[in-house]
Design a protein around this motif. Structure first.
Motif, PDB file in Angstrom:
ATOM      1  N   PHE A   1       2.211  -0.255  -6.419  1.00 48.93           N
ATOM      2  CA  PHE A   1       1.528  -0.704  -5.204  1.00 48.93           C
ATOM      3  C   PHE A   1       0.221  -1.398  -5.573  1.00 48.93           C
ATOM      4  O   PHE A   1      -0.408  -1.066  -6.573  1.00 48.93           O
ATOM      5  CB  PHE A   1       1.220   0.486  -4.287  1.00 48.93           C
ATOM      6  CG  PHE A   1       2.443   1.224  -3.807  1.00 48.93           C
ATOM      7  CD1 PHE A   1       3.121   0.806  -2.673  1.00 48.93           C
ATOM      8  CD2 PHE A   1       2.915   2.331  -4.513  1.00 48.93           C
ATOM      9  CE1 PHE A   1       4.248   1.487  -2.237  1.00 48.93           C
ATOM     10  CE2 PHE A   1       4.034   3.015  -4.080  1.00 48.93           C
ATOM     11  CZ  PHE A   1       4.712   2.592  -2.938  1.00 48.93           C
TER      12      PHE A   1
ATOM     13  N   ILE B   1       2.926   5.298  -7.982  1.00 49.54           N
ATOM     14  CA  ILE B   1       3.190   6.593  -7.337  1.00 49.54           C
ATOM     15  C   ILE B   1       4.677   6.887  -7.514  1.00 49.54           C
ATOM     16  O   ILE B   1       5.534   6.132  -7.038  1.00 49.54           O
ATOM     17  CB  ILE B   1       2.848   6.557  -5.833  1.00 49.54           C
ATOM     18  CG1 ILE B   1       1.399   6.116  -5.611  1.00 49.54           C
ATOM     19  CG2 ILE B   1       3.100   7.914  -5.180  1.00 49.54           C
ATOM     20  CD1 ILE B   1       1.049   5.866  -4.159  1.00 49.54           C
TER      21      ILE B   1
ATOM     22  N   TYR C   1      -2.413  -1.278  -3.610  1.00 56.37           N
ATOM     23  CA  TYR C   1      -3.455  -0.341  -3.176  1.00 56.37           C
ATOM     24  C   TYR C   1      -2.817   1.016  -2.900  1.00 56.37           C
ATOM     25  O   TYR C   1      -1.598   1.113  -2.722  1.00 56.37           O
ATOM     26  CB  TYR C   1      -4.146  -0.823  -1.887  1.00 56.37           C
ATOM     27  CG  TYR C   1      -4.807  -2.168  -1.999  1.00 56.37           C
ATOM     28  CD1 TYR C   1      -6.136  -2.279  -2.436  1.00 56.37           C
ATOM     29  CD2 TYR C   1      -4.121  -3.332  -1.655  1.00 56.37           C
ATOM     30  CE1 TYR C   1      -6.740  -3.523  -2.543  1.00 56.37           C
ATOM     31  CE2 TYR C   1      -4.720  -4.582  -1.751  1.00 56.37           C
ATOM     32  CZ  TYR C   1      -6.036  -4.665  -2.191  1.00 56.37           C
ATOM     33  OH  TYR C   1      -6.632  -5.893  -2.301  1.00 56.37           O
ATOM     34  N   THR C   2      -3.670   2.038  -2.832  1.00 52.14           N
ATOM     35  CA  THR C   2      -3.146   3.346  -2.429  1.00 52.14           C
ATOM     36  C   THR C   2      -4.194   4.085  -1.600  1.00 52.14           C
ATOM     37  O   THR C   2      -5.398   3.869  -1.766  1.00 52.14           O
ATOM     38  CB  THR C   2      -2.752   4.193  -3.653  1.00 52.14           C
ATOM     39  OG1 THR C   2      -2.084   5.371  -3.215  1.00 52.14           O
ATOM     40  CG2 THR C   2      -3.973   4.610  -4.453  1.00 52.14           C
TER      41      THR C   2
ATOM     42  N   LYS D   1      -2.389   4.519 -12.899  1.00 50.36           N
ATOM     43  CA  LYS D   1      -2.850   3.160 -12.643  1.00 50.36           C
ATOM     44  C   LYS D   1      -2.550   2.304 -13.868  1.00 50.36           C
ATOM     45  O   LYS D   1      -2.829   2.714 -14.997  1.00 50.36           O
ATOM     46  CB  LYS D   1      -4.348   3.130 -12.332  1.00 50.36           C
ATOM     47  CG  LYS D   1      -4.777   1.766 -11.778  1.00 50.36           C
ATOM     48  CD  LYS D   1      -6.243   1.709 -11.405  1.00 50.36           C
ATOM     49  CE  LYS D   1      -6.544   0.335 -10.793  1.00 50.36           C
ATOM     50  NZ  LYS D   1      -7.993   0.083 -10.693  1.00 50.36           N
TER      51      LYS D   1
ATOM     52  N   PHE E   1       0.879  10.183 -10.522  1.00 49.00           N
ATOM     53  CA  PHE E   1      -0.029   9.181  -9.965  1.00 49.00           C
ATOM     54  C   PHE E   1      -0.746   8.510 -11.132  1.00 49.00           C
ATOM     55  O   PHE E   1      -1.490   9.165 -11.862  1.00 49.00           O
ATOM     56  CB  PHE E   1      -1.036   9.840  -9.020  1.00 49.00           C
ATOM     57  CG  PHE E   1      -1.920   8.847  -8.301  1.00 49.00           C
ATOM     58  CD1 PHE E   1      -1.628   8.460  -7.001  1.00 49.00           C
ATOM     59  CD2 PHE E   1      -3.029   8.304  -8.925  1.00 49.00           C
ATOM     60  CE1 PHE E   1      -2.440   7.543  -6.336  1.00 49.00           C
ATOM     61  CE2 PHE E   1      -3.838   7.384  -8.278  1.00 49.00           C
ATOM     62  CZ  PHE E   1      -3.545   7.007  -6.979  1.00 49.00           C
TER      63      PHE E   1
ATOM     64  N   VAL F   1       0.847  -1.192   0.000  1.00 44.48           N
ATOM     65  CA  VAL F   1       0.000   0.000   0.000  1.00 44.48           C
ATOM     66  C   VAL F   1       0.883   1.243   0.000  1.00 44.48           C
ATOM     67  O   VAL F   1       1.798   1.369   0.827  1.00 44.48           O
ATOM     68  CB  VAL F   1      -0.911   0.067   1.253  1.00 44.48           C
ATOM     69  CG1 VAL F   1      -1.833   1.286   1.159  1.00 44.48           C
ATOM     70  CG2 VAL F   1      -1.730  -1.179   1.409  1.00 44.48           C
ATOM     71  N   GLY F   2       0.608   2.155  -0.928  1.00 46.47           N
ATOM     72  CA  GLY F   2       1.274   3.448  -0.921  1.00 46.47           C
ATOM     73  C   GLY F   2       0.347   4.472  -0.287  1.00 46.47           C
ATOM     74  O   GLY F   2      -0.796   4.617  -0.711  1.00 46.47           O
TER      75      GLY F   2
END
Length: 347
Positions: A306, A301, A308-309, A294, A292, A54-55
């Motif tokens: 990651f 990021i 999740y963020t 996807k 940022f 996770v970021g």
């Protein structure tokens, strides 16, 4: 034959007994003073079976809290913070003066109200709760109307607003004789949908003028609105009603609070960093978010991937990240417009 009459309780004892009965009935009517907003699904596992990353953008209370709870559950967490210190508005940083003297400097005063159940539990978790110390009174000092203190108020809902009259904030005479004062009953009920539908477009300043609120009471609510970084002409009346219930009217903990006994870096952020150090975590300070994106099921990021963020930055930072991200602009246009049109609070 002398007959001794039964000994009657004193006026004080009788009053306290009646008050206790009323207090119990009020609590029963309200169903207690705590409402659980999220139901825990105990059938789900507490920890991951396989590590996920996770970021977290933003190293204030929200970002660090998220990092702690996710790290405990087996996530690999990385916090991105643009400042050289953790904490955001509760941050602390070293400053060295020309004469060689150095010290930690903070954004300013912060109160830890006793209604902050989740935050206080977090402080216990990271061994920071021991640094909380109580204040003697919540004081409002004024130039023209004297000083108002709140330590002797009743803490039972309904009784608390009635007992506020003894502070001088308002009088029962005002309540009975001022026609506009009856509209103040709007403060006594809060519903997340109805209250905002009716009052979100009304400022406290306009509301106070309409109901001809006594100047002492205007001062009190102005103090509250400034605590939320807004002058009376800007704060939504709906937000003020919500806060009035959260902090005072709808709980039995009063207006008194605790403060940390020393600098935030020593009493809050060092314990938080030490706790995170037990888990797979990284804190990247002095780091701006340059991109940022996807890609498939992963978020990118600053070129790091990651699973999740979490974006836990302030309004200014969040708007900047979303505004400069093609992912939000192209994939979630409604959300993009909503976020980029957010207003910042006053300084």
């Amino acid at each position: 034959i002398k007959i001794r009459p039964p000994k009657l309780p004193s006026d004080v004892t009788l009053f306290m007994s009646i008050k206790s009965i009323i207090a119990k009935r009020i609590e029963k009517k309200l169903g207690g003073y705590k409402i659980q907003l999220n139901k825990i699904d105990s059938s789900l596992p507490e920890k991951l079976s396989k590590e996920k990353s996770v970021g977290i953008i933003g190293g204030g209370l929200a970002g660090v809290s998220a990092a702690i709870f996710l790290a405990e559950r087996g996530f690999s967490v990385k916090i991105f913070e643009r400042e050289k210190y953790l904490g955001g508005k509760v941050g602390s940083w070293p400053v060295k003066f020309d004469d060689g003297f150095s010290m930690q400097v903070e954004h300013g005063f912060h109160a830890f109200f006793r209604q902050y159940y989740n935050l206080r539990n977090l402080l216990k978790k990271i061994d920071s709760y021991k640094y909380l110390i109580p204040i003697d009174d919540y004081l409002i000092l004024t130039k023209d109307y004297g000083n108002f203190g709140f330590k002797d108020l009743d803490t039972v809902p309904v009784l608390n607003i009635l007992s506020m009259a003894k502070t001088g904030i308002y009088s029962y005479k005002d309540a009975m004789l001022n026609p506009g004062f009856r509209k103040m009953t709007s403060l006594l009920t809060y519903n997340s949908e109805k209250t905002f539908a009716k009052f979100d477009n009304v400022s406290f300043k306009d509301f106070a003028e309409e109901v001809k609120l006594p100047p002492e009471m205007q001062l009190m609510f102005t103090t509250f609105s400034r605590a939320f970084f807004a002058e009376p002409q800007y704060i939504s009346m709906a937000e003020l009603i919500k806060s009035f219930h959260s902090y005072f009217l709808s709980n039995d903990l009063g207006l008194l609070y605790d403060v940390l006994s020393d600098d935030f870096e020593d009493t809050l952020w060092k314990p938080a960093k030490n706790y995170l150090g037990k888990y797979k975590s990284t804190i990247s300070l002095d780091t701006k978010i340059t991109s940022f994106k996807k890609d498939g099921n992963q978020f990118i990021i600053n070129d790091e991937r990651f699973d999740y963020t979490i974006i836990a930055s302030d309004v200014k930072g969040t708007k900047s990240i979303i505004k400069n991200s093609d992912y939000f602009k192209n994939e979630h246009p409604a959300f993009f417009n909503q976020m980029t049109n957010l207003k910042q609070s006053q300084r």
